[in-house]
Design a protein around this motif. Structure first.
Motif, PDB file in Angstrom:
ATOM      1  N   VAL A  46       0.856  -1.186   0.000  1.00 40.57           N
ATOM      2  CA  VAL A  46       0.000   0.000   0.000  1.00 40.57           C
ATOM      3  C   VAL A  46       0.893   1.237   0.000  1.00 40.57           C
ATOM      4  N   VAL A  47       0.307   2.354  -0.401  1.00 42.73           N
ATOM      5  CA  VAL A  47       0.998   3.643  -0.385  1.00 42.73           C
ATOM      6  C   VAL A  47       0.186   4.572   0.494  1.00 42.73           C
ATOM      7  N   ARG A  48       0.856   5.240   1.455  1.00 47.33           N
ATOM      8  CA  ARG A  48       0.159   6.104   2.386  1.00 47.33           C
ATOM      9  C   ARG A  48       0.525   7.559   2.121  1.00 47.33           C
ATOM     10  N   HIS A  49      -0.479   8.408   1.937  1.00 44.45           N
ATOM     11  CA  HIS A  49      -0.268   9.824   1.691  1.00 44.45           C
ATOM     12  C   HIS A  49      -0.933  10.617   2.806  1.00 44.45           C
ATOM     13  N   VAL A  50      -0.144  11.434   3.506  1.00 45.90           N
ATOM     14  CA  VAL A  50      -0.682  12.243   4.595  1.00 45.90           C
ATOM     15  C   VAL A  50      -1.764  13.175   4.054  1.00 45.90           C
ATOM     16  N   GLY A  51      -2.927  13.136   4.691  1.00 47.42           N
ATOM     17  CA  GLY A  51      -4.028  14.000   4.291  1.00 47.42           C
ATOM     18  C   GLY A  51      -4.874  13.460   3.159  1.00 47.42           C
ATOM     19  N   ARG A  52      -4.429  12.395   2.519  1.00 47.22           N
ATOM     20  CA  ARG A  52      -5.178  11.837   1.387  1.00 47.22           C
ATOM     21  C   ARG A  52      -5.686  10.429   1.660  1.00 47.22           C
ATOM     22  N   GLY A  53      -4.931   9.643   2.410  1.00 42.96           N
ATOM     23  CA  GLY A  53      -5.384   8.297   2.716  1.00 42.96           C
ATOM     24  C   GLY A  53      -4.388   7.231   2.310  1.00 42.96           C
ATOM     25  N   THR A  54      -4.856   5.992   2.328  1.00 44.96           N
ATOM     26  CA  THR A  54      -4.035   4.828   1.994  1.00 44.96           C
ATOM     27  C   THR A  54      -4.567   4.182   0.720  1.00 44.96           C
ATOM     28  N   PHE A  55      -3.658   3.863  -0.197  1.00 43.48           N
ATOM     29  CA  PHE A  55      -4.040   3.336  -1.500  1.00 43.48           C
ATOM     30  C   PHE A  55      -3.312   2.024  -1.768  1.00 43.48           C
ATOM     31  N   VAL A  56      -3.966   1.143  -2.517  1.00 42.42           N
ATOM     32  CA  VAL A  56      -3.316  -0.092  -2.952  1.00 42.42           C
ATOM     33  C   VAL A  56      -2.186   0.287  -3.900  1.00 42.42           C
ATOM     34  N   ALA A  57      -1.002  -0.239  -3.650  1.00 41.45           N
ATOM     35  CA  ALA A  57       0.165   0.135  -4.442  1.00 41.45           C
ATOM     36  C   ALA A  57       0.048  -0.384  -5.867  1.00 41.45           C
ATOM     37  N   PRO A  58       0.559   0.378  -6.825  1.00 46.40           N
ATOM     38  CA  PRO A  58       0.593  -0.112  -8.208  1.00 46.40           C
ATOM     39  C   PRO A  58       1.604  -1.232  -8.330  1.00 46.40           C
ATOM     40  N   ARG A  59       1.442  -2.036  -9.337  1.00 50.18           N
ATOM     41  CA  ARG A  59       2.408  -3.113  -9.605  1.00 50.18           C
ATOM     42  C   ARG A  59       3.578  -2.501 -10.356  1.00 50.18           C
ATOM     43  N   GLN A  60       4.786  -2.613  -9.764  1.00 55.22           N
ATOM     44  CA  GLN A  60       5.943  -1.929 -10.311  1.00 55.22           C
ATOM     45  C   GLN A  60       6.896  -2.855 -11.078  1.00 55.22           C
ATOM     46  N   GLU A  61       6.666  -4.165 -11.033  1.00 56.06           N
ATOM     47  CA  GLU A  61       7.627  -5.064 -11.660  1.00 56.06           C
ATOM     48  C   GLU A  61       7.672  -4.865 -13.174  1.00 56.06           C
ATOM     49  N   THR A  62       8.873  -4.986 -13.721  1.00 57.31           N
ATOM     50  CA  THR A  62       9.052  -4.992 -15.170  1.00 57.31           C
ATOM     51  C   THR A  62       9.195  -6.435 -15.608  1.00 57.31           C
ATOM     52  N   PHE A  63       8.531  -6.794 -16.704  1.00 54.06           N
ATOM     53  CA  PHE A  63       8.565  -8.175 -17.162  1.00 54.06           C
ATOM     54  C   PHE A  63       9.222  -8.263 -18.532  1.00 54.06           C
ATOM     55  N   ILE A  64      10.161  -9.183 -18.657  1.00 53.53           N
ATOM     56  CA  ILE A  64      10.797  -9.489 -19.937  1.00 53.53           C
ATOM     57  C   ILE A  64      10.697 -10.986 -20.151  1.00 53.53           C
ATOM     58  N   ALA A  65      10.133 -11.378 -21.298  1.00 48.92           N
ATOM     59  CA  ALA A  65       9.944 -12.797 -21.619  1.00 48.92           C
ATOM     60  C   ALA A  65       9.202 -13.521 -20.509  1.00 48.92           C
ATOM     61  N   GLY A  66       8.245 -12.826 -19.888  1.00 47.34           N
ATOM     62  CA  GLY A  66       7.391 -13.446 -18.891  1.00 47.34           C
ATOM     63  C   GLY A  66       7.987 -13.531 -17.510  1.00 47.34           C
ATOM     64  N   GLU A  67       9.198 -12.997 -17.314  1.00 45.79           N
ATOM     65  CA  GLU A  67       9.834 -13.073 -16.002  1.00 45.79           C
ATOM     66  C   GLU A  67      10.029 -11.668 -15.434  1.00 45.79           C
ATOM     67  N   ALA A  68       9.850 -11.551 -14.111  1.00 50.59           N
ATOM     68  CA  ALA A  68      10.036 -10.259 -13.458  1.00 50.59           C
ATOM     69  C   ALA A  68      11.511  -9.888 -13.459  1.00 50.59           C
ATOM     70  N   VAL A  69      11.783  -8.631 -13.791  1.00 54.16           N
ATOM     71  CA  VAL A  69      13.149  -8.129 -13.824  1.00 54.16           C
ATOM     72  C   VAL A  69      13.278  -7.022 -12.779  1.00 54.16           C
ATOM     73  N   TYR A  70      14.214  -7.185 -11.857  1.00 57.21           N
ATOM     74  CA  TYR A  70      14.400  -6.222 -10.790  1.00 57.21           C
ATOM     75  C   TYR A  70      15.708  -5.460 -10.998  1.00 57.21           C
ATOM     76  N   PRO A  71      15.781  -4.228 -10.508  1.00 56.03           N
ATOM     77  CA  PRO A  71      17.056  -3.507 -10.572  1.00 56.03           C
ATOM     78  C   PRO A  71      18.081  -4.160  -9.663  1.00 56.03           C
ATOM     79  N   SER A  72      19.347  -4.014 -10.010  1.00 56.08           N
ATOM     80  CA  SER A  72      20.414  -4.587  -9.198  1.00 56.08           C
ATOM     81  C   SER A  72      20.614  -3.756  -7.935  1.00 56.08           C
TER      82      SER A  72
END
Length: 222
Positions: free
Chosen positions: A60-86
């Motif tokens: 989740v993402v919490r913003h003061v004065g605005r509330g709590t939101f479900v976090a967006p999906r941030q993963e990058t996918f290449i050839a069907g696999e999640a790719v993370y930064p080093s």
């Protein structure tokens, strides 16, 4: 004999079910802490702790004065696999972004923001395991972004948190965690918080830069 379930565990279970429901897709706003506390039957402090854990996990993402939101999906996918930064990419990004957030936080932090920084600082000082310390470390660094009251900077901080939700980062932090390292990081964290409380943007920026350089050396070597 059935063991009693604590209020925090009840809140965790309720929120986990809520996040798995179709109604709460990425970006959806959760009910207020007061409404959640009433629905679950626990105190607002318990709900806040459970939401803090979810924020540290990047769910989740919490913003003061605005509330709590479900976090967006941030993963990058290449050839069907999640790719993370080093880990090196993560630390480079943190050194570019986090020190420069501090002057904004110094100018914008409220009394409530400062109390949250102190709460996270105390949590890290009381932590005994790598996992406990990582939780409070993440919460403290995110509290600096939240104190800017800038949705773009808060989102950038959340993206940095998301980038660390990977086995390589976790194992690296665990392997380099020692009581001495924890003590040193806690002292560096305290220096950052003190500079924010003193409303000294240059000292806060430099304290953050010094801390992150130390983290990078511990994780990746000189």
């Amino acid at each position: 004999m059935t063991m009693a379930v604590g209020p925090l565990a009840v809140a965790r279970e309720h929120l986990a079910k809520m996040l798995s429901a179709d109604e709460f897709a990425p970006g959806a706003r959760l009910p207020t802490e007061r409404d959640l506390a009433a629905d679950i039957g626990v105190s607002r402090a318990v709900v806040r702790s459970a939401l803090d854990e979810l924020a540290a996990q990047g769910r989740v993402v919490r913003h003061v004065g605005r509330g709590t939101f479900v976090a967006p999906r941030q993963e990058t996918f290449i050839a069907g696999e999640a790719v993370y930064p080093s880990p090196a990419e993560i630390m480079t990004s943190r050194l570019v972004l986090e020190p420069e957030m501090l002057p904004v936080a110094v100018a914008s932090a409220t009394h409530s923001d400062l109390l949250e920084m102190r709460r996270c600082l105390a949590g890290g000082e009381a932590a005994h395991t790598s996992e406990e310390f990582e939780h409070w470390d993440t919460m403290l660094h995110h509290s600096f972004a939240v104190a800017t009251h800038n949705s773009v900077l808060i989102g950038a901080s959340q993206l940095l948190i998301d980038s660390r939700r990977q086995p390589v980062w976790g194992s690296l932090k665990k392997r380099t965690f020692t009581p001495e390292t924890r003590q040193c990081y806690c002292a560096e964290h305290a220096a950052i918080v003190a500079a924010v409380e003193d409303r000294d943007p240059d000292a806060a920026r430099e304290a953050m830069r010094t801390h992150l350089r130390h983290v990078r050396i511990n994780l990746l070597g000189p």
